[in-house]
Design an enzyme around this catalytic site. Structure first.
Site, mmCIF file in Angstrom:
data_model
loop_
_atom_site.group_PDB
_atom_site.id
_atom_site.type_symbol
_atom_site.label_atom_id
_atom_site.label_comp_id
_atom_site.label_asym_id
_atom_site.label_seq_id
_atom_site.Cartn_x
_atom_site.Cartn_y
_atom_site.Cartn_z
ATOM 1 N N TYR A 25 0.850 -1.208 0.000
ATOM 2 C CA TYR A 25 0.000 0.000 0.000
ATOM 3 C C TYR A 25 0.883 1.254 0.000
ATOM 4 O O TYR A 25 0.650 2.201 -0.751
ATOM 5 C CB TYR A 25 -0.917 -0.020 1.230
ATOM 6 C CG TYR A 25 -1.699 1.253 1.437
ATOM 7 C CD1 TYR A 25 -2.685 1.645 0.525
ATOM 8 C CD2 TYR A 25 -1.460 2.075 2.535
ATOM 9 C CE1 TYR A 25 -3.401 2.821 0.711
ATOM 10 C CE2 TYR A 25 -2.179 3.247 2.734
ATOM 11 C CZ TYR A 25 -3.142 3.617 1.813
ATOM 12 O OH TYR A 25 -3.844 4.781 1.992
ATOM 13 N N VAL A 79 -1.445 10.158 5.844
ATOM 14 C CA VAL A 79 -1.289 8.848 5.197
ATOM 15 C C VAL A 79 -2.407 7.953 5.718
ATOM 16 O O VAL A 79 -2.552 7.787 6.931
ATOM 17 C CB VAL A 79 0.088 8.218 5.535
ATOM 18 C CG1 VAL A 79 0.225 6.850 4.872
ATOM 19 C CG2 VAL A 79 1.239 9.122 5.092
ATOM 20 N N TYR A 130 -11.096 14.683 3.442
ATOM 21 C CA TYR A 130 -11.571 14.351 2.105
ATOM 22 C C TYR A 130 -12.968 14.916 1.973
ATOM 23 O O TYR A 130 -13.733 14.911 2.948
ATOM 24 C CB TYR A 130 -11.620 12.831 1.912
ATOM 25 C CG TYR A 130 -10.279 12.242 1.559
ATOM 26 C CD1 TYR A 130 -9.601 12.663 0.423
ATOM 27 C CD2 TYR A 130 -9.689 11.266 2.351
ATOM 28 C CE1 TYR A 130 -8.365 12.131 0.088
ATOM 29 C CE2 TYR A 130 -8.459 10.723 2.016
ATOM 30 C CZ TYR A 130 -7.809 11.167 0.889
ATOM 31 O OH TYR A 130 -6.594 10.642 0.554
ATOM 32 N N ARG A 165 -4.483 1.282 -7.936
ATOM 33 C CA ARG A 165 -3.173 0.719 -7.574
ATOM 34 C C ARG A 165 -3.328 -0.790 -7.656
ATOM 35 O O ARG A 165 -4.044 -1.406 -6.856
ATOM 36 C CB ARG A 165 -2.764 1.140 -6.165
ATOM 37 C CG ARG A 165 -2.629 2.657 -5.964
ATOM 38 C CD ARG A 165 -3.790 3.177 -5.144
ATOM 39 N NE ARG A 165 -3.899 4.636 -5.127
ATOM 40 C CZ ARG A 165 -4.139 5.315 -4.022
ATOM 41 N NH1 ARG A 165 -4.240 4.709 -2.863
ATOM 42 N NH2 ARG A 165 -4.302 6.600 -4.089
ATOM 43 N N LYS A 252 -4.213 20.584 -0.661
ATOM 44 C CA LYS A 252 -3.167 19.631 -1.060
ATOM 45 C C LYS A 252 -3.582 18.875 -2.313
ATOM 46 O O LYS A 252 -4.684 18.324 -2.360
ATOM 47 C CB LYS A 252 -2.925 18.638 0.091
ATOM 48 C CG LYS A 252 -1.955 17.529 -0.225
ATOM 49 C CD LYS A 252 -1.689 16.699 1.012
ATOM 50 C CE LYS A 252 -1.053 15.379 0.692
ATOM 51 N NZ LYS A 252 -1.901 14.480 -0.092
ATOM 52 N N ARG A 311 13.089 11.735 0.057
ATOM 53 C CA ARG A 311 13.650 10.594 0.789
ATOM 54 C C ARG A 311 14.928 10.980 1.534
ATOM 55 O O ARG A 311 15.589 10.120 2.105
ATOM 56 C CB ARG A 311 14.000 9.435 -0.177
ATOM 57 C CG ARG A 311 12.850 8.935 -1.011
ATOM 58 C CD ARG A 311 11.816 8.143 -0.181
ATOM 59 N NE ARG A 311 10.821 7.576 -1.068
ATOM 60 C CZ ARG A 311 9.708 8.206 -1.467
ATOM 61 N NH1 ARG A 311 9.438 9.418 -1.006
ATOM 62 N NH2 ARG A 311 8.864 7.639 -2.308
ATOM 63 N N GLY A 330 5.810 11.671 3.510
ATOM 64 C CA GLY A 330 4.851 10.582 3.695
ATOM 65 C C GLY A 330 5.585 9.270 3.903
ATOM 66 O O GLY A 330 5.858 8.840 5.024
ATOM 67 N N ARG A 331 5.989 8.681 2.776
ATOM 68 C CA ARG A 331 6.605 7.341 2.883
ATOM 69 C C ARG A 331 7.810 7.324 3.818
ATOM 70 O O ARG A 331 7.982 6.379 4.582
ATOM 71 C CB ARG A 331 7.008 6.849 1.492
ATOM 72 C CG ARG A 331 5.799 6.606 0.586
ATOM 73 C CD ARG A 331 6.189 6.083 -0.781
ATOM 74 N NE ARG A 331 5.021 5.797 -1.589
ATOM 75 C CZ ARG A 331 4.445 6.663 -2.436
ATOM 76 N NH1 ARG A 331 4.929 7.892 -2.597
ATOM 77 N NH2 ARG A 331 3.383 6.304 -3.126
#
Ligand code: GLV
Length: 388
Positions: A25, A79, A130, A165, A252, A311, A330-331
């Site tokens: 995910y 997230v 949302y 996805r 965003k 990153r 995020g990630r």
């Protein structure tokens, strides 16, 4: 204890520790994942100018975003399903962010609810909204965010419908995970994750289950978005939400200069140049490629943040040097959270700050406010010779 020197180290541990469905995910873009990949690789095209014999004493990464003091110009991005990456994940990430001194954004699609996160943290966080078909429910979410003392509303404007996805569909992504022979076999190899999950009650979409009506499968993000998200969202509705909230608003998911201009016209306090981490419109240009175009249009009039592909602290530096007021991670923080819980989020933030601080010094700058395009080598065709 493993030695963590970069975000990639956290990602490796994260991958070993968390069920495949939740790793996938995080590590997905939509369709071919071109935009997801280019968000990262476009940062590599920007190069830095090494400067010497500049006094490096007394450096600082402190800054402000929408009037809030931050230890560095970084916020944790909203997230979805963070509490599936690690038991009580949203609470742990929010605590790490508060202690570090950067804003945390709680997603509408979180596992821990707004009230739960507020109860377990001591600093105001941002709430990501949302836009939903059920206006009553959405208005209640806004009220709940206000009651929880959230200091900004981050309205996500690029997900009226969900980009496909492939991995999520193939894995049958849900919260909590459905028990199938495949998911059970995989979860049995993730013992630490499983034991912690068994000790928490927070395993459902906490803002939604028990609050919203008419959802056929409340555990599935894809059926939720298909049934509940408002495909008819327009600028009028965004203006209505802003009025209803009455506080700071960040929009965003803006990629195009003309949309940035519209965001200003509805009175947003900041915008985030974002393609949702490459998870929505595959084939869009990367966020960092679009950032200069958006900045040229509205950069002197509104705070422009960006996300997608960050990153390292060098990526943060490059975004700031182009003119962004800050970035969202995020990630990079989810890897830390999945790997080591709250301490992992703190480690991710420390790694980023150290890289930012050292690179800034090597570019001859002492404060993040001193970063500008003159610390960069930007290829003449950066962003591509694309024409709309
Ligand atoms: C949104 O919640 C996403 O999965 O990108």
């Amino acid at each position: 204890m493993p030695v963590i020197t970069e975000i990639e180290d956290l990602k490796r541990i994260y991958r070993r520790r968390v069920p495949k469905m939740f790793y996938d995910y995080t590590e997905s873009g939509s369709w071919t994942e071109q935009t997801f990949r280019e968000n990262v690789t476009d940062f590599e095209k920007l190069r830095l100018r090494q400067r010497i014999a500049v006094d490096m004493d007394g450096r600082s990464t402190q800054s402000e975003i929408i009037g809030e003091k931050v230890a560095m110009p970084v916020a944790l991005a909203p997230v979805g399903m963070t509490g599936m990456q690690q038991a009580d994940g949203e609470i742990k990430a929010a605590k790490a962010a508060a202690e570090f001194g950067v804003p945390y954004t709680l997603s509408t699609m979180s596992i821990c609810s707004i009230e739960d996160v507020a109860e377990h943290t001591s600093k105001p966080f941002w709430f990501q909204l949302y836009t939903l078909k059920d206006e009553d429910f959405m208005d209640r979410l806004i009220e709940r965010a206000r009651a929880a003392n959230c200091s900004a509303l981050v309205i996500t404007v690029d997900l009226q419908i969900l980009g496909q996805r492939h991995k999520d569909l193939k894995n049958g992504l849900s919260a909590p995970p459905k028990l199938t022979p495949k998911s059970i076999a995989n979860m049995m190899t993730k013992v630490g994750w499983g034991l912690e999950m068994l000790q928490t009650k927070r395993r459902f979409f906490g803002n939604i289950v028990g609050h919203a009506k008419g959802v056929s499968d409340p555990s599935s993000l894809s059926s939720w978005t298909a049934e509940q998200f408002d495909p008819s969202l327009d600028w009028g509705k965004i203006a209505r939400i802003k009025e209803k909230w009455g506080g700071k608003v960040i929009l965003k998911g803006i990629m195009e200069p003309e949309d940035a201009r519209m965001a200003m016209q509805v009175g947003a306090d900041a915008i985030v140049v974002s393609n949702h981490g490459g998870r929505q419109l595959d084939g869009a240009l990367s966020s960092v490629a679009m950032l200069p175009r958006v900045l040229d249009e509205v950069g002197s009039e509104i705070e422009v943040l960006m996300d997608g592909g960050i990153r390292s602290g060098q990526d943060v530096l490059k975004a700031l040097a182009l003119g962004a007021k800050g970035v969202m991670l995020g990630r990079a923080y989810v890897y830390g959270l999945g790997a080591m819980g709250q301490a992992g989020v703190t480690t991710a933030l420390e790694v980023i700050r150290k890289e930012l601080d050292t690179s800034m010094a090597l570019c001859g700058r002492k404060r993040v406010q001193d970063l500008d395009r003159s610390v960069l080598y930007v290829p003449e065709d950066f962003g591509g010779r694309w024409k709309p």
